[in-house]
Design a protein around this motif. Structure first.
Motif, mmCIF file in Angstrom:
data_model
loop_
_atom_site.group_PDB
_atom_site.id
_atom_site.type_symbol
_atom_site.label_atom_id
_atom_site.label_comp_id
_atom_site.label_asym_id
_atom_site.label_seq_id
_atom_site.Cartn_x
_atom_site.Cartn_y
_atom_site.Cartn_z
ATOM 1 N N SER A 135 7.761 -31.146 -4.522
ATOM 2 C CA SER A 135 9.394 -31.569 -4.656
ATOM 3 C C SER A 135 9.985 -31.941 -3.548
ATOM 4 O O SER A 135 9.752 -31.381 -2.299
ATOM 5 C CB SER A 135 9.972 -30.765 -5.287
ATOM 6 O OG SER A 135 10.174 -29.296 -4.823
ATOM 7 N N GLU A 136 10.419 -33.049 -3.546
ATOM 8 C CA GLU A 136 11.581 -33.198 -2.640
ATOM 9 C C GLU A 136 12.711 -32.228 -3.004
ATOM 10 O O GLU A 136 13.149 -31.952 -3.935
ATOM 11 C CB GLU A 136 12.073 -34.892 -2.534
ATOM 12 C CG GLU A 136 11.051 -35.931 -2.271
ATOM 13 C CD GLU A 136 11.772 -35.927 -0.846
ATOM 14 O OE1 GLU A 136 11.601 -34.794 -0.308
ATOM 15 O OE2 GLU A 136 9.717 -36.881 -0.269
ATOM 16 N N ARG A 137 13.431 -32.068 -1.580
ATOM 17 C CA ARG A 137 14.667 -30.894 -2.073
ATOM 18 C C ARG A 137 15.813 -31.360 -0.983
ATOM 19 O O ARG A 137 15.861 -32.160 0.264
ATOM 20 C CB ARG A 137 13.560 -29.523 -0.862
ATOM 21 C CG ARG A 137 12.791 -28.986 -1.981
ATOM 22 C CD ARG A 137 12.892 -28.340 -2.657
ATOM 23 N NE ARG A 137 13.996 -27.331 -2.544
ATOM 24 C CZ ARG A 137 14.515 -26.771 -3.499
ATOM 25 N NH1 ARG A 137 13.741 -26.326 -4.580
ATOM 26 N NH2 ARG A 137 15.578 -25.604 -3.759
ATOM 27 N N ARG A 138 17.155 -31.868 -1.342
ATOM 28 C CA ARG A 138 18.185 -31.582 -1.198
ATOM 29 C C ARG A 138 18.535 -31.223 0.357
ATOM 30 O O ARG A 138 19.091 -31.623 1.143
ATOM 31 C CB ARG A 138 19.447 -31.731 -1.791
ATOM 32 C CG ARG A 138 19.415 -29.219 -2.676
ATOM 33 C CD ARG A 138 20.667 -29.967 -3.183
ATOM 34 N NE ARG A 138 20.942 -28.734 -3.817
ATOM 35 C CZ ARG A 138 21.052 -27.167 -2.661
ATOM 36 N NH1 ARG A 138 22.167 -27.769 -1.860
ATOM 37 N NH2 ARG A 138 21.305 -26.119 -3.062
ATOM 38 N N SER A 177 16.810 -33.521 2.738
ATOM 39 C CA SER A 177 17.239 -34.682 2.062
ATOM 40 C C SER A 177 17.630 -36.041 3.322
ATOM 41 O O SER A 177 17.756 -37.208 3.857
ATOM 42 C CB SER A 177 17.953 -35.077 1.723
ATOM 43 O OG SER A 177 19.829 -34.657 1.688
ATOM 44 N N ARG A 178 18.180 -35.009 4.529
ATOM 45 C CA ARG A 178 19.280 -36.399 5.937
ATOM 46 C C ARG A 178 18.009 -36.425 6.399
ATOM 47 O O ARG A 178 17.056 -37.756 7.187
ATOM 48 C CB ARG A 178 19.982 -34.721 6.672
ATOM 49 C CG ARG A 178 20.305 -36.451 8.369
ATOM 50 C CD ARG A 178 20.710 -35.270 8.805
ATOM 51 N NE ARG A 178 20.715 -34.595 9.307
ATOM 52 C CZ ARG A 178 19.391 -33.619 10.702
ATOM 53 N NH1 ARG A 178 19.434 -35.487 11.190
ATOM 54 N NH2 ARG A 178 19.526 -32.990 11.599
ATOM 55 N N THR A 179 16.881 -35.675 6.978
ATOM 56 C CA THR A 179 15.452 -35.456 7.489
ATOM 57 C C THR A 179 14.374 -35.823 6.821
ATOM 58 O O THR A 179 12.850 -35.683 7.165
ATOM 59 C CB THR A 179 15.297 -34.743 8.554
ATOM 60 O OG1 THR A 179 14.950 -34.097 8.001
ATOM 61 C CG2 THR A 179 16.450 -35.203 9.523
ATOM 62 N N ALA A 180 14.787 -36.681 5.199
ATOM 63 C CA ALA A 180 12.994 -36.081 4.478
ATOM 64 C C ALA A 180 11.935 -37.201 4.489
ATOM 65 O O ALA A 180 10.428 -36.770 4.609
ATOM 66 C CB ALA A 180 13.752 -37.276 3.080
ATOM 67 N N PRO A 181 11.940 -38.490 5.554
ATOM 68 C CA PRO A 181 10.946 -38.555 6.055
ATOM 69 C C PRO A 181 9.608 -37.867 6.852
ATOM 70 O O PRO A 181 8.696 -38.362 6.582
ATOM 71 C CB PRO A 181 11.224 -40.233 6.805
ATOM 72 C CG PRO A 181 12.791 -40.658 6.247
ATOM 73 C CD PRO A 181 12.847 -38.873 5.813
#
Length: 241
Positions: free
Chosen positions: A176-179, A182-186
């Motif tokens: 999962s993606e996580r909040r 989120s700022r550095t998601a890539p």
């Protein structure tokens, strides 16, 4: 209550470790607040906005009085706050390292404008040495390679070292993606796709073996890595992955 810091050079599998801490469910997990303050001028921690490292420490101190807090921070920057006399007593401090040959290739693939100091081992060692002076006991260092080889034993040893229960069920999770990141998601796509501690099957075109700039970075940072590795939990891992 408890506050635990994990200090990590970039590309050390630290976000996968943070993902495991999220899976535990018994910590408020904070992702790279100091680097957020450097990059964007503020960090959001548990819904609160802080604009300076001193404000961050104030908030961590308040939060950890009523709940367990885990902070993962990267060391591409050297933060003035590590000289704050509150920091050693505010939390239990720990470190994660990965062999620089693999970490540098991974970092360069994400950022071809990478500078030598952003690789982070020298800053990480300087933070380690500063904190060790005020620490009550040894500062645990875990190796990413050992974490991949034997997650159960490595995480259990880490939990014992920082004084928290070992929860084996947290060693696996749903992708999962996580909040929290989120700022550095890539930078954290591998962690978002992961279900546990497994090395991504990836080969890099530019490495310390074929790129002279990366080779110079490697030679510069290898002594700092080796000094940190001398404190590795369970002894040194034999081979870089």
């Amino acid at each position: 209550m408890t506050a635990v810091f994990l200090w990590a050079h970039p590309r050390s599998l630290s976000t996968a470790f943070l993902r495991m801490m999220l899976e535990r469910g018994d910590f408020l997990v904070v992702h790279e607040p100091l680097s957020s303050i450097v990059v964007q001028g503020y960090a959001i921690v548990d819904g609160e906005k802080v604009g300076t490292p001193a404000e961050l420490l104030d908030l961590i101190e308040q939060l950890s009085a009523v709940q367990q807090v885990f902070v993962k921070e990267t060391t591409e920057y050297l933060y003035d706050v590590v000289a704050d006399p509150r920091l050693p007593r505010l939390a239990t401090h720990s470190f994660i390292i990965r062999h620089p040959a693999r970490a540098i290739a991974s970092h360069y693939a994400m950022n071809p404008l990478l500078t030598c100091h952003e690789i982070g081992y020298r800053h990480q060692l300087e933070i380690f040495d500063l904190l060790r002076r005020g620490a009550a006991g040894p500062l645990p260092v875990i190796e990413a390679e050992r974490l991949l080889d034997d997650p159960h034993r490595t995480v259990r040893a880490y939990c014992r070292a920082v004084g928290i229960p070992f929860l084996p069920q947290a060693l696996t999770w749903q992708p999962s993606e996580r909040r929290e990141w989120s700022r550095t998601a890539p930078w954290h796509r591998d962690a978002a796709r992961s279900t546990g501690f497994r090395a991504p099957d990836r080969h890099y075109a530019q490495t310390v073996d074929n790129n002279p700039v990366l080779a110079d970075f490697y030679r510069y940072h290898l002594p700092f890595y080796e000094r940190l590795r001398a404190h590795s939990l369970g002894g040194r891992h034999a081979e870089p992955l």
